[in-house]
Every structure is written in C-alpha cells, then in structure tokens.
Design a protein around this motif. Structure first.
Motif, PDB file in Angstrom:
ATOM      1  N   VAL A  28      -3.512 -11.704   0.253  1.00  0.00           N
ATOM      2  CA  VAL A  28      -3.152 -10.439   0.560  1.00  0.00           C
ATOM      3  C   VAL A  28      -3.423 -10.396   2.217  1.00  0.00           C
ATOM      4  CG1 VAL A  28      -4.604  -8.217   0.225  1.00  0.00           C
ATOM      5  CG2 VAL A  28      -3.952  -9.566  -1.853  1.00  0.00           C
ATOM      6  N   ARG A  29      -4.142 -11.106   2.218  1.00  0.00           N
ATOM      7  CA  ARG A  29      -4.636 -10.976   4.109  1.00  0.00           C
ATOM      8  C   ARG A  29      -3.643 -11.624   4.603  1.00  0.00           C
ATOM      9  NH1 ARG A  29      -9.092 -13.133   3.361  1.00  0.00           N
ATOM     10  NH2 ARG A  29     -10.114 -11.536   3.399  1.00  0.00           N
ATOM     11  N   ARG A  30      -3.023 -12.087   4.528  1.00  0.00           N
ATOM     12  CA  ARG A  30      -1.441 -13.140   4.924  1.00  0.00           C
ATOM     13  C   ARG A  30      -0.631 -12.328   4.889  1.00  0.00           C
ATOM     14  NH1 ARG A  30      -0.559 -19.691   4.725  1.00  0.00           N
ATOM     15  NH2 ARG A  30      -3.810 -20.380   4.226  1.00  0.00           N
ATOM     16  N   ILE A  31      -0.861 -11.503   3.620  1.00  0.00           N
ATOM     17  CA  ILE A  31       0.816 -10.325   3.516  1.00  0.00           C
ATOM     18  C   ILE A  31       0.479  -8.822   4.486  1.00  0.00           C
ATOM     19  CG2 ILE A  31       1.548  -8.692   2.040  1.00  0.00           C
ATOM     20  CD1 ILE A  31       1.011 -10.344   0.140  1.00  0.00           C
ATOM     21  N   ILE A  32      -0.881  -8.400   5.354  1.00  0.00           N
ATOM     22  CA  ILE A  32      -1.194  -7.720   5.434  1.00  0.00           C
ATOM     23  C   ILE A  32      -1.159  -7.573   7.097  1.00  0.00           C
ATOM     24  CG2 ILE A  32      -3.351  -6.430   6.465  1.00  0.00           C
ATOM     25  CD1 ILE A  32      -4.178  -6.351   3.618  1.00  0.00           C
ATOM     26  N   ARG A  33      -1.275  -9.556   6.817  1.00  0.00           N
ATOM     27  CA  ARG A  33      -1.335  -9.737   8.696  1.00  0.00           C
ATOM     28  C   ARG A  33       0.290  -9.897   9.320  1.00  0.00           C
ATOM     29  NH1 ARG A  33      -2.122 -15.863   8.772  1.00  0.00           N
ATOM     30  NH2 ARG A  33       0.553 -15.744   8.099  1.00  0.00           N
ATOM     31  N   ASN A  68      10.080  -6.580   8.797  1.00  0.00           N
ATOM     32  CA  ASN A  68      11.329  -8.091   7.935  1.00  0.00           C
ATOM     33  C   ASN A  68      10.091  -8.280   7.285  1.00  0.00           C
ATOM     34  OD1 ASN A  68      13.747  -7.753   9.696  1.00  0.00           O
ATOM     35  ND2 ASN A  68      12.641  -9.053  11.086  1.00  0.00           N
ATOM     36  N   ALA A  69       9.416  -8.241   7.230  1.00  0.00           N
ATOM     37  CA  ALA A  69       7.610  -8.722   6.482  1.00  0.00           C
ATOM     38  C   ALA A  69       7.646  -8.396   4.904  1.00  0.00           C
ATOM     39  CB  ALA A  69       6.334  -8.652   7.044  1.00  0.00           C
ATOM     40  N   ALA A  98       0.619  -2.580   3.041  1.00  0.00           N
ATOM     41  CA  ALA A  98      -0.226  -2.842   3.785  1.00  0.00           C
ATOM     42  C   ALA A  98       1.398  -2.335   5.078  1.00  0.00           C
ATOM     43  CB  ALA A  98       0.471  -4.257   4.446  1.00  0.00           C
ATOM     44  N   ALA A  99       2.068  -1.384   4.714  1.00  0.00           N
ATOM     45  CA  ALA A  99       3.711  -0.664   5.125  1.00  0.00           C
ATOM     46  C   ALA A  99       2.681   1.023   5.539  1.00  0.00           C
ATOM     47  CB  ALA A  99       4.788  -0.796   4.856  1.00  0.00           C
ATOM     48  N   PHE A 100       2.598   1.214   4.419  1.00  0.00           N
ATOM     49  CA  PHE A 100       1.827   2.587   4.389  1.00  0.00           C
ATOM     50  C   PHE A 100       0.293   2.516   5.272  1.00  0.00           C
ATOM     51  CE2 PHE A 100       2.973   4.521   0.561  1.00  0.00           C
ATOM     52  CZ  PHE A 100       3.939   5.717   1.204  1.00  0.00           C
TER      53      PHE A 100
END
Length: 441
Positions: free
Chosen positions: A47-52, A60-61, A204-206
């Motif tokens: 999750v930390r990597r996805i949020i970053r 793109n992410a 993360a997007a929100f």
C-alpha cells in the motif's frame, strides 16, 4: 453451530474479539504482488508503494495498478455519460425501481437526521455554525458482488448533508467497466462523478488527486484489507469516516423467538465473509438446539453456504445466558455492529442497550432489511467501535465552526484572566496580545 454453556466461557471465546492477524495472504494475492513489484511484500509496504506512485505519477499510476492488480485496461478513468445510460438499459426495470425505492427511504431518513445534526446557536458573543464539507469521496468495493446498496448508503447521506461535490470510485471488471448496477445506483444517489480505481490506488487518488480524479476532503466507505490499510496511511492528509472490519450480528432471543427466523438471520450475516461474527445469546436451551438444527437445514443448497459455514465455525455460535438482562449486559460489553432483539416486548429492553451500531427490534425488523431498504445507513461500526461511534450519517459530512464575537463590556475581564493564564504558560506573546487591548481602553 457450537453452543457455549456459560457466559464466562463465552467471554473467553466468542466475545474475546481476536485480532484479525494476517497469517498468510492467499497465493493469488502473493503472486500478484510478486508480479507487480518483483518481490514479495507485506501488505503495508504494498500500500505504501501504491500511494507513493499515485502521488507522484497520478493517472498513469492508477492505470498501471488497475491493470497489474485487477487485470483491467482503463484508458479512461472517468465513467462517461453514455456508460451510465447503457447501464440503465442493461438492468431489469424491477431492479431499477427497487433501487429508487431504497434510495427514497435512505434519503428521507437522513433528511430527518439532518434536522438534529445541524444545530447552530449564537449566545452572548459565542456561537456555532455547521457547514458541510466541500468534497466527499465514496469508495465502494466489489465487482462480482457490486454492492449497489452501499453506494446508496454512503452517497445519499453526503448529498443530504449538502456536500458540494460527491464522487465515487470503484474497482473495475476485467473489461475495464464498472458493474452497471453500481453505476445506476450512483446516478440515483446523485453522485457527481464515478471513477475507475479500485483498492489502494482508489484511496490514494482521492487523498491526493490526479489529473482526472479530484482530491477530496473526506473518504467514506468500506473495503477489504488493502483499502483499510490505505485509509489508515492517508488519514491526516484527508479525513476518513472509520475503519471497517468484517460484519458482526448479535441476536438476543428468548423462547418466544422463531428458531427458523433466528437461523436465517444468523446465516444472512455469516454469508458475507468467513470472518463474520454471527452470535446468538439466549437463556433457552431448547431454542439454541432448534436454531442449530435449523442452520444445518437452511445451509443446504445455499449459494454461499461454504462462506457462511466458515463464519459460523470461526467466529460464530451461541452463548447460553441467565436471562435477557444478562444478554444485554454481554451485548453492551461486546458492542456489536448489529444487535437484534428477538424477544417478547423488545421495546421494553431497548433503553438498556448502550453499545451497538444498529438496533433491530423484533422479528419483523430483520437486519437483512436494514442492509437494503430500512433507511439508516448500513455502514456501521465494527470491532467494538460502537462503544464510541455510530453508523455513517449526515454528521460524517458536516463540520462545526466555533464563532467568537465578544461583547465590549466583557473585554476587560476576559483579557485580564487570559493574560494571567498566558504568563503562567510562558506564552508572553499571547499575554501581550490581550494586554495591548486593555491598554487602549
């Protein structure tokens, strides 16, 4: 269904609230993690990597993780109007009418709730004003089980509260679409936009915004493991409603209860999740035995029987109690998400209930109806959080602003006392700020 013969054993077992530790992720998730990141990672680190990545690379992410994790190609992240029109065409008319019926019930309930939630006052120079947040993000999980009811239960309270912009994000099907029933529910609920972003990338997007998905002030809605971890990690940068775990239903029943209905209600919650907690408290040995037999009979042929049986074996069962007052004492300690009183004259016991998310009185008010058409939001506190919180509602989308407009004739008394306290705290700048006002009088 196991039957526990006394309350102390019940406290040590069913009511002990064992932590939901992750012993080992399913192989499918581990393989996806390895394929996506090139190594096995703990869920927190995933999750930390996805949020970053979403913070740094925006759309793109989100597209990358939609593809890598959900296997969905999503060149357009925002659902277009023609997709919503097509969703209506794809659904039977009775389902659309049922969604509209449910939405009307949910809306009317929360309109009534709003009248008590927005209490403003002005008295002797002090006051309070209530303002809705400006932008809310609703996360609704599910594709195979798309949960249109959760769309209504989360988005409508925000809309009734007066939130300026209400958006929804959802995981997508492999063909890159959001399930039609979810789109229709969002349209009925008055959502301003629907986005294709599931799991941690949706949260993360929100939380931080992308080129397409707007940053919101608060995120509401349930989700699985990675959504829950993501909500924890972004909290502080964005508001969240709560952290939700597996569903819980506690039924208190006496000898007047219909064992077939009690069994059906326990199974209804057990089929949500193998980690659900369907618990019966009763002083009647006869009822306990009859419910156990009825559960076995009703599970036969049920579509989600395997899941329901696992929940009943893992975290479910019956505790025999001394009487109904004893059962309510245990319920208040446990603080269940749902508490159902299937007893004679349930209203006589209702005032003794202190801790639960939703209280369902009598066999004519089953929790399963509460999931869909009763009116209150079915997004309720779990894990004992009912000791300090309640169901999602308009209050979750409102904030209070304190107003200070002091009368001139109180200025000297207020400032002198404030200066004394400020100096005691060593904050002489504060003291000077109020003393200067006294010097000018």
């Amino acid at each position: 269904m196991r039957i526990i013969r006394n309350a102390e054993e019940g406290r040590r077992t069913l009511l002990a609230r064992r932590p939901l530790e992750i012993e080992e992720l399913p192989m499918e998730i581990r393989e996806t993690t390895f394929r996506t990141f090139g190594q096995e990672l703990a869920p927190d680190e995933v999750v930390r990597r996805i949020i970053r990545d979403v913070r740094e690379d925006g759309d793109n992410a989100v597209r990358y993780y939609n593809s890598a994790i959900d296997g969905a190609h999503t060149p357009e992240l925002r659902v277009q109007p023609d997709e919503i029109r097509a969703a209506y065409d794809a659904l039977p008319s009775d389902l659309i009418e049922a969604l509209r019926f449910a939405a009307d019930r949910v809306r009317r309930y929360h309109e009534t709730q709003l009248r008590g939630a927005s209490i403003d006052f002005q008295h002797h120079g002090l006051g309070q004003v209530t303002r809705p947040i400006q932008r809310a993000g609703i996360y609704v999980p599910g594709t195979r089980a798309p949960l249109p009811s959760t769309v209504l239960m989360c988005a409508i309270p925000a809309r009734v509260a007066g939130v300026d912009e209400v958006y929804l994000t959802s995981p997508v099907l492999p063909d890159g679409t959001v399930p039609p029933v979810k789109l229709v529910a969002a349209d009925i609920a008055g959502v301003d936009g629907v986005f294709k972003a599931g799991g941690a990338q949706g949260i993360a997007a929100f939380a931080y915004g992308t080129e397409t998905i707007p940053r919101v002030d608060k995120i509401a809605g349930p989700g699985g493991l990675f959504v829950t971890i993501a909500k924890r990690q972004v909290f502080g940068d964005v508001g969240i409603d709560s952290i939700y775990g597996p569903t819980e239903t506690m039924i208190i029943a006496d000898e007047s209860a219909n064992p077939e209905l009690v069994a059906a209600d326990l199974i209804a919650q057990a089929e949500h999740d193998p980690l659900a907690s369907p618990i019966l408290l009763t002083p009647s040995h006869y009822l306990a035995e009859e419910v156990a037999v009825a559960i076995e009979r009703q599970l036969r042929g049920l579509e989600r029987a395997k899941i329901a049986r696992a929940a009943l074996e893992n975290r479910g069962g019956c505790i025999l109690v001394n009487d109904i007052d004893h059962a309510i004492e245990l319920a208040n300690e446990y603080a269940p998400e749902h508490l159902c009183l299937c007893v004679e004259n349930p209203t006589a016991y209702a005032m003794k209930v202190r801790n639960c998310g939703g209280l369902f009185l009598g066999e004519a008010s089953p929790e399963a109806v509460g999931d869909y058409t009763a009116g209150p939001s079915h997004t309720m506190p779990t894990g004992g959080a009912a000791r300090w919180s309640g169901p999602l509602g308009v209050h979750d989308f409102l904030k209070k602003i304190a107003v200070v407009n002091l009368p001139e004739d109180e200025m000297e008394e207020l400032n002198r006392a404030a200066a004394i306290i400020a100096r005691a705290e060593g904050l002489t700048g504060h003291a000077h700020a109020v003393e200067r006002r006294l010097q000018g009088r």
